[in-house]
Write an enzyme that holds these catalytic residues in place. Structure first.
Site, PDB file in Angstrom:
ATOM      1  N   ARG A  58       0.818  -1.251  -0.019  1.00 58.62           N
ATOM      2  CA  ARG A  58       0.124   0.102  -0.228  1.00 58.62           C
ATOM      3  C   ARG A  58       0.785   1.245  -0.021  1.00 58.62           C
ATOM      4  O   ARG A  58       0.513   2.330  -0.424  1.00 58.62           O
ATOM      5  CB  ARG A  58      -1.001  -0.011   1.207  1.00 58.62           C
ATOM      6  CG  ARG A  58      -1.782   1.229   1.098  1.00 58.62           C
ATOM      7  CD  ARG A  58      -2.902   0.960   2.105  1.00 58.62           C
ATOM      8  NE  ARG A  58      -2.588   0.439   3.212  1.00 58.62           N
ATOM      9  CZ  ARG A  58      -2.267   1.403   4.538  1.00 58.62           C
ATOM     10  NH1 ARG A  58      -2.162   2.576   4.607  1.00 58.62           N
ATOM     11  NH2 ARG A  58      -2.108   0.653   5.736  1.00 58.62           N
ATOM     12  N   TYR A 111     -17.257  14.380 -16.135  1.00 60.95           N
ATOM     13  CA  TYR A 111     -17.546  12.836 -16.336  1.00 60.95           C
ATOM     14  C   TYR A 111     -18.706  12.813 -14.838  1.00 60.95           C
ATOM     15  O   TYR A 111     -18.803  13.480 -14.112  1.00 60.95           O
ATOM     16  CB  TYR A 111     -16.360  12.084 -15.775  1.00 60.95           C
ATOM     17  CG  TYR A 111     -16.610  10.630 -15.657  1.00 60.95           C
ATOM     18  CD1 TYR A 111     -17.424  10.034 -16.370  1.00 60.95           C
ATOM     19  CD2 TYR A 111     -16.249  10.067 -14.511  1.00 60.95           C
ATOM     20  CE1 TYR A 111     -17.792   8.753 -16.083  1.00 60.95           C
ATOM     21  CE2 TYR A 111     -16.370   8.653 -14.158  1.00 60.95           C
ATOM     22  CZ  TYR A 111     -17.152   8.058 -15.159  1.00 60.95           C
ATOM     23  OH  TYR A 111     -17.504   6.620 -14.763  1.00 60.95           O
ATOM     24  N   ASP A 183      -8.075  16.430 -16.178  1.00 61.86           N
ATOM     25  CA  ASP A 183      -8.390  15.280 -16.473  1.00 61.86           C
ATOM     26  C   ASP A 183      -7.824  14.833 -18.041  1.00 61.86           C
ATOM     27  O   ASP A 183      -8.703  15.456 -18.813  1.00 61.86           O
ATOM     28  CB  ASP A 183      -9.757  14.772 -16.321  1.00 61.86           C
ATOM     29  CG  ASP A 183     -10.123  13.338 -16.691  1.00 61.86           C
ATOM     30  OD1 ASP A 183      -9.275  12.614 -17.499  1.00 61.86           O
ATOM     31  OD2 ASP A 183     -11.148  12.793 -16.054  1.00 61.86           O
ATOM     32  N   LYS A 208      -8.610   3.557 -19.626  1.00 66.40           N
ATOM     33  CA  LYS A 208      -9.194   3.804 -21.022  1.00 66.40           C
ATOM     34  C   LYS A 208      -7.702   3.434 -21.915  1.00 66.40           C
ATOM     35  O   LYS A 208      -7.247   2.446 -22.278  1.00 66.40           O
ATOM     36  CB  LYS A 208      -9.410   5.091 -21.113  1.00 66.40           C
ATOM     37  CG  LYS A 208     -10.714   5.330 -19.895  1.00 66.40           C
ATOM     38  CD  LYS A 208     -11.764   4.450 -19.876  1.00 66.40           C
ATOM     39  CE  LYS A 208     -12.938   4.912 -19.170  1.00 66.40           C
ATOM     40  NZ  LYS A 208     -12.955   4.825 -17.827  1.00 66.40           N
TER      41      LYS A 208
END
Length: 393
Positions: A58, A111, A183, A208
């Site tokens: 982590r 978005y 973004d 994507k």
């Protein structure tokens, strides 16, 4: 690697030295949750930040590090952080940059899940936001408040394809000392590099184009070393939206073909756009590569190519728009993008369903709007599928 290489070379080699990993051509997958220490004293030093080395996945992982260093190089940034999803990257960045009572200035279209996050931040933490059209410097200056701590931009905007002049916004933001977050999902660093245009943070839904194969969910943030270090030790470490080593490994693999894939996406999109524009059932088309696109000159200045995304409005009703989707046979109805397969969706009822109708229409997302992610198939086959579906309306 010494002297910085061209993008197509960096995307394959940056951040990895095979000789440091037993000569393995492919970066190894360190599929481990934790790392052992040679001694208790070394464990203490690592936790204190006095000694380099891994502690717990982590907090850092060798496979993830390769991905992060490669993405930082591709975006011309200092440090990148990888997350378990695009929204984990968005939320970590916005939480890092804001506190109760602050204000975020956003591009007028974003978005749907980012919109939902902003609504949640407003309800839970009294962090306000405004969605505006960044038309010119005067508009931006007028919209900035005393408590504005972040400017958040999509360009091209999902799904209307409107562009934001990043150099212009960054120029105004620097006058006010406000960081600009972009973004960059629709472009990837191959088509657009916001940091080189004056912006401060770049976000990707790496699901994507970065991944490119529809088999991984992930996010990336790139920025300056100091701020990214603070983000890593706060909103990444403590909220815990980390990426798995295997997902990082998949992204490293996908990145190697990013330029080749995007060249084909863009080439196909240009040809499809020409055909869509001529069809009588297409009322309006939105594609930065169209010479009639209102921001065509900005697209040529800001982007290497116009991208592989096209939006268009059906000349008809909502029901006809949905029927058109159902008539598609080769093209799949799905809400992602950037995959090898061509994907199509209805933003008003899918990706942006959470946005209230009044706000959605203000963004330009009508019931007739369709978003198409042009894939890597033969462009003729993509068009023949679109044509037969349009002809059936």
């Amino acid at each position: 690697m010494g002297k910085q290489k061209r993008f197509e070379t960096e995307v394959i080699h940056s951040g990895y030295d095979s000789l440091q990993h037993q000569g393995s051509l492919v970066p190894p997958l360190f599929q481990t949750s934790t790392f052992t220490f040679p001694s208790a004293a070394e464990g203490e030093r690592r936790f204190a930040g006095e000694s380099e080395g891994y502690v717990y996945s982590r907090l850092g992982n060798p496979t993830v590090k390769v991905l992060e260093e490669r993405m930082a190089a591709l975006e011309k940034g200092e440090v990148a952080l990888a997350f378990g999803s695009g929204m984990a990257a968005v939320s970590a960045t916005l939480f890092y940059l804001t506190k109760t009572g602050d204000h975020i200035l956003c591009s007028e279209g974003i978005y749907g899940c980012t919109f939902g996050l902003l609504q949640l931040m407003k309800k839970k933490h009294q962090i306000q936001h405004d969605l505006i059209h960044f038309a010119d410097e005067e508009t931006v200056r007028a919209a900035i408040r005393d408590n504005t701590t972040c400017i958040y931009i999509e360009t091209p905007i999902n799904p209307t394809m409107k562009l934001v002049d990043l150099e212009m916004v960054s120029r105004v933001a620097k006058e006010k000392g406000i960081p600009v977050v972009v973004d960059n999902t629709f472009c990837s660093p191959y088509l657009q590099q916001p940091l080189t245009l004056g912006c401060d943070y770049v976000i990707h839904s790496a699901t994507k184009y970065i991944g490119g194969h529809g088999d991984v969910i992930a996010g990336i943030v790139v920025g300056r070393k100091e701020e990214m270090g603070e983000m890593a030790m706060t909103t990444l470490k403590d909220i815990g939206g980390i990426i798995s080593p295997f997902d990082a490994w998949l992204l490293i693999r996908g990145l190697k073909t990013l330029p080749v894939r995007l060249d084909r996406h863009c080439e196909n999109a240009k040809k499809i756009a020409v055909q869509l524009k001529k069809h009588p059932k297409v009322k309006t088309m939105y594609f930065p590569g169209d010479p009639d696109f209102p921001q065509y000159e900005l697209a040529n200045r800001q982007m290497k190519h116009p991208g592989g995304m096209i939006s268009f409005e059906i000349d008809g009703t909502k029901e006809e728009a949905q029927a058109f989707l159902n008539h598609c046979q080769l093209i799949k109805i799905a809400v992602s993008l950037g995959d090898s397969e061509s994907l199509i969706q209805h933003p008003a009822t899918m990706t942006h369903a959470v946005v209230p109708e009044e706000e959605r229409l203000k963004m330009g997302i009508t019931d007739q709007l369709i978003r198409l992610s042009v894939g890597l198939e033969a462009w003729e086959d993509i068009w023949e599928d679109l044509q037969q579906a349009l002809d059936r309306l």
